[in-house]
Motif scaffolding. Structure first.
Motif, mmCIF file in Angstrom:
data_model
loop_
_atom_site.group_PDB
_atom_site.id
_atom_site.type_symbol
_atom_site.label_atom_id
_atom_site.label_comp_id
_atom_site.label_asym_id
_atom_site.label_seq_id
_atom_site.Cartn_x
_atom_site.Cartn_y
_atom_site.Cartn_z
ATOM 1 N N ALA A 240 0.799 -1.223 0.000
ATOM 2 C CA ALA A 240 0.000 0.000 0.000
ATOM 3 C C ALA A 240 0.834 1.276 0.000
ATOM 4 O O ALA A 240 0.526 2.222 -0.731
ATOM 5 C CB ALA A 240 -0.928 0.006 1.216
ATOM 6 N N GLN A 241 1.883 1.313 0.801
ATOM 7 C CA GLN A 241 2.543 2.590 1.065
ATOM 8 C C GLN A 241 3.398 3.112 -0.089
ATOM 9 O O GLN A 241 3.784 4.287 -0.087
ATOM 10 C CB GLN A 241 3.391 2.483 2.331
ATOM 11 N N TYR A 242 3.693 2.273 -1.080
ATOM 12 C CA TYR A 242 4.519 2.722 -2.201
ATOM 13 C C TYR A 242 3.750 2.741 -3.516
ATOM 14 O O TYR A 242 4.351 2.847 -4.588
ATOM 15 C CB TYR A 242 5.770 1.837 -2.322
ATOM 16 N N LEU A 243 2.425 2.670 -3.447
ATOM 17 C CA LEU A 243 1.626 2.781 -4.667
ATOM 18 C C LEU A 243 1.859 4.119 -5.343
ATOM 19 O O LEU A 243 1.877 4.225 -6.573
ATOM 20 C CB LEU A 243 0.144 2.614 -4.336
ATOM 21 N N VAL A 244 2.018 5.165 -4.544
ATOM 22 C CA VAL A 244 2.225 6.498 -5.119
ATOM 23 C C VAL A 244 3.490 6.545 -5.971
ATOM 24 O O VAL A 244 3.539 7.233 -6.997
ATOM 25 C CB VAL A 244 2.265 7.558 -3.989
ATOM 26 N N ASP A 245 4.516 5.805 -5.567
ATOM 27 C CA ASP A 245 5.761 5.778 -6.340
ATOM 28 C C ASP A 245 5.539 5.172 -7.717
ATOM 29 O O ASP A 245 6.125 5.627 -8.708
ATOM 30 C CB ASP A 245 6.826 4.967 -5.588
ATOM 31 N N ILE A 246 4.696 4.131 -7.754
ATOM 32 C CA ILE A 246 4.446 3.419 -9.009
ATOM 33 C C ILE A 246 3.436 4.179 -9.868
ATOM 34 O O ILE A 246 3.625 4.337 -11.076
ATOM 35 C CB ILE A 246 3.927 1.990 -8.713
ATOM 36 N N ALA A 273 -7.304 -5.517 -2.967
ATOM 37 C CA ALA A 273 -7.737 -6.045 -1.669
ATOM 38 C C ALA A 273 -7.292 -5.184 -0.492
ATOM 39 O O ALA A 273 -7.615 -5.492 0.659
ATOM 40 C CB ALA A 273 -7.207 -7.465 -1.492
ATOM 41 N N ILE A 274 -6.566 -4.109 -0.762
ATOM 42 C CA ILE A 274 -6.113 -3.228 0.315
ATOM 43 C C ILE A 274 -7.314 -2.573 0.995
ATOM 44 O O ILE A 274 -8.227 -2.078 0.327
ATOM 45 C CB ILE A 274 -5.170 -2.130 -0.242
ATOM 46 N N GLU A 275 -7.328 -2.584 2.312
ATOM 47 C CA GLU A 275 -8.347 -1.863 3.069
ATOM 48 C C GLU A 275 -7.840 -0.438 3.294
ATOM 49 O O GLU A 275 -6.981 -0.195 4.133
ATOM 50 C CB GLU A 275 -8.606 -2.558 4.406
ATOM 51 N N GLU A 276 -8.386 0.493 2.532
ATOM 52 C CA GLU A 276 -7.847 1.852 2.539
ATOM 53 C C GLU A 276 -7.950 2.523 3.905
ATOM 54 O O GLU A 276 -7.063 3.287 4.298
ATOM 55 C CB GLU A 276 -8.558 2.697 1.480
ATOM 56 N N SER A 279 -4.912 0.815 5.836
ATOM 57 C CA SER A 279 -3.566 1.053 5.311
ATOM 58 C C SER A 279 -3.290 2.523 4.999
ATOM 59 O O SER A 279 -2.148 2.961 5.027
ATOM 60 C CB SER A 279 -3.360 0.225 4.021
ATOM 61 N N ARG A 280 -4.339 3.280 4.644
ATOM 62 C CA ARG A 280 -4.222 4.696 4.333
ATOM 63 C C ARG A 280 -3.061 4.995 3.379
ATOM 64 O O ARG A 280 -2.144 5.749 3.701
ATOM 65 C CB ARG A 280 -4.068 5.523 5.619
ATOM 66 N N PRO A 281 -3.076 4.410 2.169
ATOM 67 C CA PRO A 281 -2.014 4.709 1.214
ATOM 68 C C PRO A 281 -2.020 6.181 0.833
ATOM 69 O O PRO A 281 -3.073 6.799 0.677
ATOM 70 C CB PRO A 281 -2.348 3.819 0.013
ATOM 71 N N VAL A 282 -0.832 6.750 0.665
ATOM 72 C CA VAL A 282 -0.688 8.180 0.402
ATOM 73 C C VAL A 282 -0.779 8.463 -1.083
ATOM 74 O O VAL A 282 -0.017 7.906 -1.885
ATOM 75 C CB VAL A 282 0.668 8.687 0.937
ATOM 76 N N GLY A 283 -1.718 9.295 -1.474
ATOM 77 C CA GLY A 283 -1.783 9.817 -2.835
ATOM 78 C C GLY A 283 -1.912 8.790 -3.924
ATOM 79 O O GLY A 283 -1.427 8.991 -5.035
ATOM 80 N N ALA A 284 -2.531 7.647 -3.640
ATOM 81 C CA ALA A 284 -2.610 6.571 -4.632
ATOM 82 C C ALA A 284 -4.005 5.960 -4.621
ATOM 83 O O ALA A 284 -4.789 6.180 -3.700
ATOM 84 C CB ALA A 284 -1.565 5.499 -4.335
ATOM 85 N N ARG A 285 -4.300 5.194 -5.653
ATOM 86 C CA ARG A 285 -5.586 4.515 -5.716
ATOM 87 C C ARG A 285 -5.356 3.010 -5.603
ATOM 88 O O ARG A 285 -4.344 2.487 -6.046
ATOM 89 C CB ARG A 285 -6.291 4.830 -7.031
ATOM 90 N N THR A 286 -6.329 2.320 -4.987
ATOM 91 C CA THR A 286 -6.207 0.879 -4.826
ATOM 92 C C THR A 286 -7.114 0.134 -5.807
ATOM 93 O O THR A 286 -6.936 -1.059 -6.001
ATOM 94 C CB THR A 286 -6.585 0.449 -3.401
ATOM 95 N N ALA A 287 -8.103 0.824 -6.402
ATOM 96 C CA ALA A 287 -8.956 0.161 -7.378
ATOM 97 C C ALA A 287 -8.165 -0.149 -8.634
ATOM 98 O O ALA A 287 -7.323 0.640 -9.050
ATOM 99 C CB ALA A 287 -10.149 1.053 -7.730
ATOM 100 N N PRO A 288 -8.403 -1.339 -9.262
ATOM 101 C CA PRO A 288 -7.642 -1.693 -10.453
ATOM 102 C C PRO A 288 -7.975 -0.754 -11.618
ATOM 103 O O PRO A 288 -9.062 -0.189 -11.666
ATOM 104 C CB PRO A 288 -8.099 -3.130 -10.743
#
Length: 288
Positions: A240-246, A273-276, A279-288
């Motif tokens: 979760a935490q590095y989605l923003v990098d990608i 499957a991330i529970e936002e 996990s509270r990912p920064v500046g990123a989306r978890t939906a495909p």
């Protein structure tokens, strides 16, 4: 906690986390059926940790580790004989055995980052034990450290487990095998070894000096140059935490081929499957 509030005894705290009698029967039935079928598996998670640390805690969950090729037969056997559902939750690493009450058993054949494949060596170095009256084999301490070392989510960090394992088992660990397991991810192992010396100053000499110096030499070499490709290995430690990098900053995902073993599809399923809220990912989306 107010000054007048008594501190619960450690033994009482450990007992509070135990499973219900029905859950224990569920776990025991599955273990007995796999044993009867001759399907190879290892017990990991809290049961293995309690054994290696020498603490008699009551473990709520049951984590089974298998070679990927054995998972379909195991799920089919359990469903056919006991009626518990077998579900391939994440195709690249995890299945579950479920019963109607919501209880489940994790069946693990890789790690979430697809680095720690369960192979023959897990079984070759397994430790005989008893779990709920059934004869089992436990995941080796070395592979337990390897698989836990990458778990660095906001909501879950397994570093304390690793420090406790190192403190309990330093003299008996197969350090050569542990180093081979980490391979190109040696920085992850080195980081935990450095933290161990911080956590336990009086125990730091129990880590082989040659191993520490080797890690520092490798670090010294890497300090002189950097790869041209912009790769982020962060997703190997947190999905979760590095989605923003990608997603936003243009880094390549080190989990994906050709750098890692995961496909785009597997990564998308794992990300979705991330529970936002957790996990509270920064500046990123978890939906495909």
């Amino acid at each position: 906690m107010s000054p007048a509030t008594p501190v619960p005894a450690l033994g009482r705290l450990l007992r509070l986390a135990g499973p219900s009698a029905a859950t224990r029967r569920f776990h025991r039935r599955v273990l007995a059926e796999l044993n009867a079928a001759g399907i190879e598996y290892l017990v990991g998670g809290g049961h293995a940790l309690a054994h290696y640390l020498g603490i008699g805690r009551s473990v709520k969950d049951l984590d089974l580790f298998m070679r990927e090729r054995d998972v379909p037969d195991a799920l089919a056997r359990i469903e056919g004989r006991l009626g518990y559902r077998g579900v391939l939750t994440f195709p690249h690493w995890l299945a579950k055995i479920e019963r109607d009450t919501g209880d489940h058993i994790d069946v693990i054949f890789n790690s979430g980052n697809a680095v720690c494949v369960v192979d023959d060596d897990w079984f070759r170095h397994a430790v005989p034990s008893q779990v709920m009256g059934e004869t089992v084999a436990l995941c080796p301490a070395e592979e337990t450290i390897w698989s836990k070392a990458f778990v660095m989510e906001r909501e879950r960090y397994d570093g304390a487990d690793i420090a406790h394992l190192l403190n309990a088992r330093a003299e008996s660990l197969d350090w050569s095998r542990l180093v081979r397991r980490f391979g190109p991810h040696w920085r992850v192992l080195l980081s935990h070894l450095i933290l161990f010396g911080f956590i336990y100053p009086s125990e730091r000499t129990r880590i082989p000096e040659g191993l520490m110096r080797r890690g520092l030499r490798l670090l010294d070499v890497e300090l002189r140059e950097a790869p041209a490709r912009r790769i982020c290995r962060g997703p190997l430690t947190s999905r979760a935490q590095y989605l923003v990098d990608i997603q936003l900053w243009g880094y390549e995902d080190a989990r994906l081929l050709p750098h890692g073993r995961m496909t785009e599809s597997e990564a998308s399923i794992w990300t979705a499957a991330i529970e936002e809220e957790v996990s509270r990912p920064v500046g990123a989306r978890t939906a495909p």
